[in-house]
Design an enzyme around this catalytic site. Structure first.
Site, PDB file in Angstrom:
ATOM      1  N   LYS A   1      -1.508 -45.818  59.638  1.00 36.20           N
ATOM      2  CA  LYS A   1      -2.537 -44.844  58.790  1.00 36.20           C
ATOM      3  C   LYS A   1      -3.088 -45.910  58.083  1.00 36.20           C
ATOM      4  CE  LYS A   1      -2.056 -42.315  54.704  1.00 36.20           C
ATOM      5  NZ  LYS A   1      -2.208 -43.279  53.623  1.00 36.20           N
ATOM      6  N   ASN A   2      -2.538 -46.744  57.283  1.00 38.35           N
ATOM      7  CA  ASN A   2      -3.145 -47.565  56.325  1.00 38.35           C
ATOM      8  C   ASN A   2      -4.112 -48.818  56.903  1.00 38.35           C
ATOM      9  OD1 ASN A   2      -2.244 -46.332  54.146  1.00 38.35           O
ATOM     10  ND2 ASN A   2      -0.593 -47.723  53.780  1.00 38.35           N
TER      11      ASN A   2
ATOM     12  N   ARG B   1      -7.883 -41.535  48.647  1.00 38.43           N
ATOM     13  CA  ARG B   1      -7.655 -42.757  47.981  1.00 38.43           C
ATOM     14  C   ARG B   1      -8.536 -43.990  48.873  1.00 38.43           C
ATOM     15  NH1 ARG B   1      -7.175 -45.297  43.248  1.00 38.43           N
ATOM     16  NH2 ARG B   1      -6.726 -47.415  43.651  1.00 38.43           N
TER      17      ARG B   1
ATOM     18  N   CYS C   1      -2.941 -39.720  46.933  1.00 39.99           N
ATOM     19  CA  CYS C   1      -1.554 -39.651  46.245  1.00 39.99           C
ATOM     20  C   CYS C   1      -1.479 -39.638  44.771  1.00 39.99           C
ATOM     21  CB  CYS C   1      -0.588 -40.256  46.684  1.00 39.99           C
ATOM     22  SG  CYS C   1       0.011 -39.580  48.512  1.00 39.99           S
TER      23      CYS C   1
ATOM     24  N   ARG D   1      -4.212 -45.230  38.867  1.00 40.27           N
ATOM     25  CA  ARG D   1      -4.809 -46.107  40.130  1.00 40.27           C
ATOM     26  C   ARG D   1      -5.808 -46.780  39.792  1.00 40.27           C
ATOM     27  NH1 ARG D   1      -2.575 -43.350  45.711  1.00 40.27           N
ATOM     28  NH2 ARG D   1      -2.876 -45.408  46.178  1.00 40.27           N
ATOM     29  N   PRO D   2      -5.919 -47.838  38.945  1.00 39.84           N
ATOM     30  CA  PRO D   2      -6.878 -48.649  38.513  1.00 39.84           C
ATOM     31  C   PRO D   2      -7.643 -49.296  39.779  1.00 39.84           C
ATOM     32  CG  PRO D   2      -5.266 -49.831  37.758  1.00 39.84           C
ATOM     33  CD  PRO D   2      -4.563 -48.800  38.657  1.00 39.84           C
TER      34      PRO D   2
ATOM     35  N   ASP E   1      -9.835 -51.969  38.847  1.00 39.55           N
ATOM     36  CA  ASP E   1     -10.292 -53.157  38.039  1.00 39.55           C
ATOM     37  C   ASP E   1     -10.416 -54.437  38.761  1.00 39.55           C
ATOM     38  OD1 ASP E   1      -7.461 -52.687  37.473  1.00 39.55           O
ATOM     39  OD2 ASP E   1      -7.456 -54.808  36.548  1.00 39.55           O
ATOM     40  N   GLN E   2      -9.383 -54.727  39.578  1.00 36.95           N
ATOM     41  CA  GLN E   2      -9.618 -56.025  40.524  1.00 36.95           C
ATOM     42  C   GLN E   2     -10.613 -55.677  41.555  1.00 36.95           C
ATOM     43  OE1 GLN E   2      -7.522 -58.614  39.639  1.00 36.95           O
ATOM     44  NE2 GLN E   2      -7.143 -57.338  37.852  1.00 36.95           N
TER      45      GLN E   2
ATOM     46  N   ASP F   1       6.008 -47.689  49.811  1.00 32.93           N
ATOM     47  CA  ASP F   1       5.714 -46.587  50.568  1.00 32.93           C
ATOM     48  C   ASP F   1       7.180 -46.040  51.562  1.00 32.93           C
ATOM     49  OD1 ASP F   1       3.427 -46.316  49.748  1.00 32.93           O
ATOM     50  OD2 ASP F   1       2.344 -46.856  51.429  1.00 32.93           O
TER      51      ASP F   1
ATOM     52  N   ARG G   1      -1.037 -35.583  56.477  1.00 32.94           N
ATOM     53  CA  ARG G   1      -2.218 -36.511  55.996  1.00 32.94           C
ATOM     54  C   ARG G   1      -1.767 -37.891  56.683  1.00 32.94           C
ATOM     55  NH1 ARG G   1      -1.740 -38.169  50.583  1.00 32.94           N
ATOM     56  NH2 ARG G   1      -2.657 -40.032  51.415  1.00 32.94           N
TER      57      ARG G   1
HETATM   58  C1  UD1 Z   1      -1.906 -49.261  49.190  1.00 27.97           C
HETATM   59  C2  UD1 Z   1      -1.322 -48.051  50.109  1.00 27.97           C
HETATM   60  C3  UD1 Z   1      -0.290 -47.259  49.383  1.00 27.97           C
HETATM   61  C4  UD1 Z   1       0.680 -48.208  48.891  1.00 27.97           C
HETATM   62  C5  UD1 Z   1      -0.152 -49.567  48.179  1.00 27.97           C
HETATM   63  C6  UD1 Z   1       0.986 -50.314  47.664  1.00 27.97           C
HETATM   64  C7  UD1 Z   1      -3.440 -47.606  51.601  1.00 27.97           C
HETATM   65  C8  UD1 Z   1      -4.562 -46.854  52.117  1.00 27.97           C
HETATM   66  N1  UD1 Z   1      -2.709 -47.252  50.672  1.00 27.97           N
HETATM   67  O1  UD1 Z   1      -2.419 -48.567  48.128  1.00 27.97           O
HETATM   68  O2  UD1 Z   1       0.093 -46.391  50.352  1.00 27.97           O
HETATM   69  O3  UD1 Z   1       1.756 -47.659  48.054  1.00 27.97           O
HETATM   70  O4  UD1 Z   1      -1.072 -50.051  48.857  1.00 27.97           O
HETATM   71  O5  UD1 Z   1       1.660 -50.937  48.912  1.00 27.97           O
HETATM   72  O6  UD1 Z   1      -3.208 -48.600  52.107  1.00 27.97           O
HETATM   73  N2  UD1 Z   1      -3.589 -52.286  40.661  1.00 27.97           N
HETATM   74  C9  UD1 Z   1      -4.565 -52.607  39.723  1.00 27.97           C
HETATM   75  N3  UD1 Z   1      -5.798 -52.760  39.690  1.00 27.97           N
HETATM   76  C10 UD1 Z   1      -6.434 -52.542  40.741  1.00 27.97           C
HETATM   77  C11 UD1 Z   1      -5.828 -52.392  41.822  1.00 27.97           C
HETATM   78  C12 UD1 Z   1      -4.297 -52.179  41.759  1.00 27.97           C
HETATM   79  O7  UD1 Z   1      -3.804 -52.916  38.552  1.00 27.97           O
HETATM   80  O8  UD1 Z   1      -7.655 -53.042  40.839  1.00 27.97           O
HETATM   81  C13 UD1 Z   1      -2.377 -52.150  40.587  1.00 27.97           C
HETATM   82  C14 UD1 Z   1      -1.858 -50.730  40.994  1.00 27.97           C
HETATM   83  O9  UD1 Z   1      -1.976 -49.954  39.887  1.00 27.97           O
HETATM   84  C15 UD1 Z   1      -0.446 -50.790  41.641  1.00 27.97           C
HETATM   85  C16 UD1 Z   1      -0.615 -52.004  42.347  1.00 27.97           C
HETATM   86  O10 UD1 Z   1      -1.909 -52.970  41.803  1.00 27.97           O
HETATM   87  O11 UD1 Z   1       0.466 -50.748  40.584  1.00 27.97           O
HETATM   88  C17 UD1 Z   1      -0.906 -51.982  43.658  1.00 27.97           C
HETATM   89  O12 UD1 Z   1      -1.957 -51.286  44.065  1.00 27.97           O
HETATM   90  P1  UD1 Z   1      -2.579 -51.556  45.744  1.00 27.97           P
HETATM   91  O13 UD1 Z   1      -1.782 -52.557  46.417  1.00 27.97           O
HETATM   92  O14 UD1 Z   1      -4.005 -51.641  45.210  1.00 27.97           O
HETATM   93  O15 UD1 Z   1      -2.556 -50.219  46.132  1.00 27.97           O
HETATM   94  P2  UD1 Z   1      -3.689 -49.336  47.122  1.00 27.97           P
HETATM   95  O16 UD1 Z   1      -4.395 -50.491  48.031  1.00 27.97           O
HETATM   96  O17 UD1 Z   1      -4.108 -48.251  46.304  1.00 27.97           O
END
Ligand code: UD1
Length: 432
Positions: free
Chosen positions: A28-29, A99, A123, A128-129, A131-132, A311, A403
């Site tokens: 899925k991802n 997302r 979810c 869920r920021p 910023d990066q 996950d 989903r």
């Molecule tokens: C993806 C997966 C999700 C999984 C997650 C972590 C998909 C569609 N979803 O979500 O199922 O739980 O990876 O393996 O692939 N963060 C920041 N700033 C940012 C981005 C992220 O601080 O700009 C933090 C988040 O708050 C979190 C951590 O980084 O604590 C990991 O997030 P991230 O790896 O980005 O998750 P997703 O890509 O949203």
């Protein structure tokens, strides 16, 4: 896929061991990232091993709305042609709930040097920021404005550079690969995420003509190319679906051959199941899990890949509610991913949550009760609890499970589960 609504419920009579073979679907991802990645490609992309789940249907619909030509070749293969796409804007009504719609930012930016995408949903397990992602786009030379719930990004030209990520983020890593694939010069992403689906997206783009090395390590180099042509690509098997069936087999004292997997992607799950006293045998592209239903206490901490995946945290915690002794489960990725625990407590589990740590005191048995699938993987945890429990469990809010798990009822039935879906009543529209 069969349409579900939020009033559908599953009725599960627990207590039967799962026995037999299960075929794992495409990831899925990966799919929800590779489909928007096709926006960068001016030519036909044939993508195989696409899982038939509602998140994928949603992402394909978004692309069609943006002007892509999408053809279903068969149930697991689609052809996407974005050569005539000209729209760079994805407003709230088309991206809400998903997302993964954040990948539209990198893909549209990489293709058109501009994108306008509504803030992503998905979810809900804490803040869920993005910023990066934004920091990365800005480092590539883009200007980012957030207004009225939209993230507007614009660049005269994207120029390759070094980007150091402050946190390891799957989404930001993929988004920056997308934005850099057709940029001027070379982008180096440091402290990149190493998840299998990051590698899958890089491999897809490489198959379409991109120049990307290092995916799967924490330094990824993307040398921009002027254009990407078409090609064919097959998505990897779903690590999380495979891990879910492995844990289900263990929790039900079953014997299941989990087929079409990459065992390397499952090492952290295999290691934890072995530690808990479950028998796991690895073959080239399958894994057999057998269990007598007795588990040792273990401690689990979720971490970015190759650590134990967040996950699968709800699923492994559910297994540990039936272990002998006290296990500690620490959530190392998300701030608020234990909301589902209340549902397990309703079934007789003994779990105490303090912030990002759950203390799980094993109980002799869970008992069936009505529960809600509060998010996708929490839904998988409810399935595991229900299959292992004594008596009947009703699981509500199935849209979350639909989903992300292809044909899960059929797959479970084939393994001997006693599971039925009851369609919720749809309100008829009254006119006049
Ligand atoms: C993806 C997966 C999700 C999984 C997650 C972590 C998909 C569609 N979803 O979500 O199922 O739980 O990876 O393996 O692939 N963060 C920041 N700033 C940012 C981005 C992220 O601080 O700009 C933090 C988040 O708050 C979190 C951590 O980084 O604590 C990991 O997030 P991230 O790896 O980005 O998750 P997703 O890509 O949203």
């Amino acid at each position: 896929m069969s349409e579900s609504n939020n009033k559908d419920k599953l009725i599960i009579l627990g207590g039967s061991p799962l026995i037999g073979e299960v075929e794992i679907s495409g990831a899925k991802n990966s799919a929800v990232a590779i489909i928007p990645a096709a926006i960068l490609v001016e030519g036909k992309c044939v993508i195989d091993n696409i899982p038939n789940i509602s998140d994928v249907a949603g992402m394909l619909k978004i692309l069609t709305t943006l002007g892509a030509d999408v053809k279903h070749i068969n149930s697991s293969t689609v052809e996407i042609d974005c050569s005539k796409m000209s729209q760079h804007s994805a407003p709230y009504d088309i991206v809400r709930k998903m997302r993964a719609s954040s990948y539209l930012m990198g893909a549209l930016l990489g293709r058109f040097n501009r994108s306008s995408v509504a803030m992503p949903g998905g979810c809900d397990f804490g803040v869920r920021p993005v910023d990066q992602h934004i920091k990365g786009f800005e480092t590539l030379g883009a200007t980012v404005n957030i207004e009225h719930g939209m993230i507007d990004i614009y660049a005269d030209e994207l120029v390759g550079t070094n980007i150091y990520m402050d946190v390891v983020s799957v989404g930001a890593t993929i988004n920056l690969i997308l934005a850099a694939a057709r940029a001027q010069g070379t982008t180096i992403i440091e402290n990149a995420a190493k998840e299998p689906h990051v590698v899958d997206v890089a491999n897809f783009l490489t198959a379409m003509g991109a120049n990307i090395v290092g995916a799967g390590t924490d330094v990824i180099k993307v040398k921009g190319v002027p254009q990407l042509g078409g090609g064919t690509y097959s998505i990897i098997p779903d690590q999380i679906e495979a891990g879910t069936y492995m844990i289900m087999a263990a929790a039900t004292a079953g014997d299941v051959l989990v087929k079409n997997v990459i065992p390397k992607h499952l090492e952290s799950i295999t290691a934890k199941l072995l530690e808990a006293g479950v028998t796991v045998e690895e073959f080239d592209d399958s894994i057999r899990v057998t269990s007598n239903g007795k588990f040792n206490k273990i401690n689990v901490k979720t971490l970015p890949y190759p650590g134990f995946p967040t996950d699968l945290q709800p699923q492994i915690l559910t297994l540990l509610t039936l272990a002998e002794g006290t296990s500690i489960v620490t959530e190392g990725v998300w701030d608020n991913r234990f909301r589902y625990v209340d549902e397990l407590i309703r079934m007789g589990a003994n779990v105490m949550v303090d912030g990002k740590v759950a203390v799980v005191e094993g109980v002799k048995r869970l008992s069936g009760s009505p529960v809600a699938a509060t998010d996708l993987r929490a839904g998988a945890a409810m399935l595991i609890a229900a299959l292992a429990a004594h008596g009947v469990t009703e699981i509500h809010d199935l849209t979350h499970i639909d989903r992300g798990y292809e044909n899960f009822e059929q797959k479970l039935k084939a393994l001997g589960a006693q599971i039925t879906r009851r369609n919720g009543s749809r309100k008829k529209k009254r006119t006049g």
